[in-house]
Design a protein around this motif. Sequence first.
Motif, mmCIF file in Angstrom:
data_model
loop_
_atom_site.group_PDB
_atom_site.id
_atom_site.type_symbol
_atom_site.label_atom_id
_atom_site.label_comp_id
_atom_site.label_asym_id
_atom_site.label_seq_id
_atom_site.Cartn_x
_atom_site.Cartn_y
_atom_site.Cartn_z
ATOM 1 N N VAL A 67 0.859 -1.183 0.000
ATOM 2 C CA VAL A 67 0.000 0.000 0.000
ATOM 3 C C VAL A 67 0.900 1.240 0.000
ATOM 4 C CG1 VAL A 67 -1.833 1.256 1.208
ATOM 5 C CG2 VAL A 67 -1.745 -1.254 1.336
ATOM 6 N N PRO A 68 1.076 1.895 -1.151
ATOM 7 C CA PRO A 68 1.872 3.117 -1.194
ATOM 8 C C PRO A 68 1.053 4.302 -0.685
ATOM 9 C CG PRO A 68 1.117 2.566 -3.395
ATOM 10 C CD PRO A 68 0.618 1.486 -2.477
ATOM 11 N N THR A 69 1.705 5.235 0.004
ATOM 12 C CA THR A 69 0.978 6.359 0.596
ATOM 13 C C THR A 69 1.695 7.682 0.343
ATOM 14 O OG1 THR A 69 2.147 6.332 2.704
ATOM 15 C CG2 THR A 69 0.280 4.839 2.494
ATOM 16 N N GLU A 70 0.928 8.736 0.400
ATOM 17 C CA GLU A 70 1.504 10.085 0.401
ATOM 18 C C GLU A 70 1.904 10.456 1.825
ATOM 19 O OE1 GLU A 70 2.193 11.838 -2.317
ATOM 20 O OE2 GLU A 70 1.340 10.198 -3.475
ATOM 21 N N ASP A 71 1.071 10.075 2.782
ATOM 22 C CA ASP A 71 1.279 10.401 4.195
ATOM 23 C C ASP A 71 1.075 9.108 4.988
ATOM 24 O OD1 ASP A 71 0.766 11.080 6.942
ATOM 25 O OD2 ASP A 71 0.244 13.118 6.309
ATOM 26 N N VAL A 72 2.172 8.477 5.385
ATOM 27 C CA VAL A 72 2.110 7.164 6.033
ATOM 28 C C VAL A 72 1.273 7.200 7.306
ATOM 29 C CG1 VAL A 72 3.471 5.339 7.121
ATOM 30 C CG2 VAL A 72 4.294 6.407 5.019
ATOM 31 N N ARG A 118 -1.127 9.247 8.217
ATOM 32 C CA ARG A 118 -2.547 9.437 7.890
ATOM 33 C C ARG A 118 -3.160 8.129 7.381
ATOM 34 N NH1 ARG A 118 -3.098 13.679 3.468
ATOM 35 N NH2 ARG A 118 -2.444 11.946 2.163
ATOM 36 N N ALA A 119 -2.435 7.423 6.513
ATOM 37 C CA ALA A 119 -2.932 6.154 5.969
ATOM 38 C C ALA A 119 -3.036 5.084 7.057
ATOM 39 C CB ALA A 119 -2.033 5.687 4.835
ATOM 40 N N LYS A 120 -2.043 5.037 7.959
ATOM 41 C CA LYS A 120 -2.102 4.076 9.063
ATOM 42 C C LYS A 120 -3.339 4.335 9.920
ATOM 43 C CE LYS A 120 1.745 3.514 11.383
ATOM 44 N NZ LYS A 120 3.092 3.766 11.966
ATOM 45 N N LYS A 121 -3.624 5.580 10.199
ATOM 46 C CA LYS A 121 -4.806 5.937 10.995
ATOM 47 C C LYS A 121 -6.090 5.492 10.279
ATOM 48 C CE LYS A 121 -7.032 9.918 13.156
ATOM 49 N NZ LYS A 121 -6.986 11.374 13.372
ATOM 50 N N PHE A 122 -6.152 5.730 8.969
ATOM 51 C CA PHE A 122 -7.322 5.354 8.167
ATOM 52 C C PHE A 122 -7.555 3.841 8.213
ATOM 53 C CE2 PHE A 122 -9.053 3.848 4.117
ATOM 54 C CZ PHE A 122 -10.218 4.574 4.033
ATOM 55 N N TYR A 123 -6.519 3.049 7.881
ATOM 56 C CA TYR A 123 -6.685 1.597 7.813
ATOM 57 C C TYR A 123 -6.841 0.962 9.195
ATOM 58 C CZ TYR A 123 -6.060 1.579 2.799
ATOM 59 O OH TYR A 123 -6.234 1.778 1.462
ATOM 60 N N SER A 124 -6.231 1.560 10.209
ATOM 61 C CA SER A 124 -6.437 1.069 11.576
ATOM 62 C C SER A 124 -7.898 1.231 11.985
ATOM 63 C CB SER A 124 -5.544 1.825 12.563
ATOM 64 O OG SER A 124 -4.209 1.497 12.380
ATOM 65 N N ALA A 125 -8.471 2.408 11.685
ATOM 66 C CA ALA A 125 -9.868 2.670 12.043
ATOM 67 C C ALA A 125 -10.832 1.842 11.192
ATOM 68 C CB ALA A 125 -10.177 4.164 11.890
ATOM 69 N N LEU A 126 -10.522 1.677 9.915
ATOM 70 C CA LEU A 126 -11.425 0.963 9.007
ATOM 71 C C LEU A 126 -11.392 -0.553 9.209
ATOM 72 C CD1 LEU A 126 -13.403 1.203 6.597
ATOM 73 C CD2 LEU A 126 -11.395 1.048 5.092
ATOM 74 N N PHE A 127 -10.189 -1.125 9.288
ATOM 75 C CA PHE A 127 -10.053 -2.576 9.311
ATOM 76 C C PHE A 127 -9.414 -3.132 10.584
ATOM 77 C CE2 PHE A 127 -9.596 -1.900 4.537
ATOM 78 C CZ PHE A 127 -10.912 -2.241 4.264
ATOM 79 N N GLY A 128 -8.941 -2.277 11.477
ATOM 80 C CA GLY A 128 -8.285 -2.747 12.689
ATOM 81 C C GLY A 128 -6.855 -3.207 12.491
ATOM 82 N N TRP A 129 -6.232 -2.830 11.364
ATOM 83 C CA TRP A 129 -4.854 -3.241 11.114
ATOM 84 C C TRP A 129 -3.929 -2.651 12.164
ATOM 85 C CZ3 TRP A 129 -4.323 -2.074 5.165
ATOM 86 C CH2 TRP A 129 -5.156 -2.934 4.446
ATOM 87 N N ARG A 160 4.880 6.502 -1.094
ATOM 88 C CA ARG A 160 4.739 6.323 -2.542
ATOM 89 C C ARG A 160 6.037 6.779 -3.219
ATOM 90 N NH1 ARG A 160 0.004 5.739 -4.735
ATOM 91 N NH2 ARG A 160 -1.056 6.915 -3.108
ATOM 92 N N MET A 161 6.590 5.930 -4.070
ATOM 93 C CA MET A 161 7.861 6.221 -4.734
ATOM 94 C C MET A 161 7.681 6.937 -6.075
ATOM 95 S SD MET A 161 9.941 4.957 -2.550
ATOM 96 C CE MET A 161 11.464 4.223 -3.034
ATOM 97 N N ASP A 162 6.495 6.809 -6.655
ATOM 98 C CA ASP A 162 6.223 7.380 -7.976
ATOM 99 C C ASP A 162 4.747 7.767 -8.005
ATOM 100 O OD1 ASP A 162 5.109 6.629 -10.910
ATOM 101 O OD2 ASP A 162 7.195 7.311 -11.071
#
Length: 129
Positions: free
Chosen positions: A16-21, A23-34, A65-67
């Motif tokens: 999962v590439p991200t612009e803001d790691v 922010r993305a961790k917070k999103f997926y933690s809240a959505l799926f409990g990762w 995200r690298m590209d």
Amino acid sequence: MRVRDGLMSAIVHFDVPTEDVERAKKFYSALFGWKFEPVPGMEYNLFTTTNLDGTPGVGGGMGKRMDPSQRMLNYFGVPSLDAAMKQVKSLGGQVITEKMAVPGMGFLASCIDTEGNMFGLWEENTRAR
């Protein structure tokens, strides 16, 4: 001989590439409990998903995200990365990222199938350097 004779390759990891790691961790933690674990020496976090029945699911990773065109990428487990890359080419696909070591974990490569879909190949190998 096909790389997968006797086995059916499955998705073993997704990236999962991200612009803001964070922010993305917070999103997926809240959505799926990762729950995320940083990889020592890398700007990368690993996580394990959970199937609906509560058993462990497919593992994944998240990093910067690298590209700009980089999207989520599924990696299929193969017994031999070299053989699988050769087979991709012989079947009309393309290998776009050659064999790369992930130290202590394995080897990966990125490919494109005959329909323009990107996918990854993964060979587990703890001796990878």
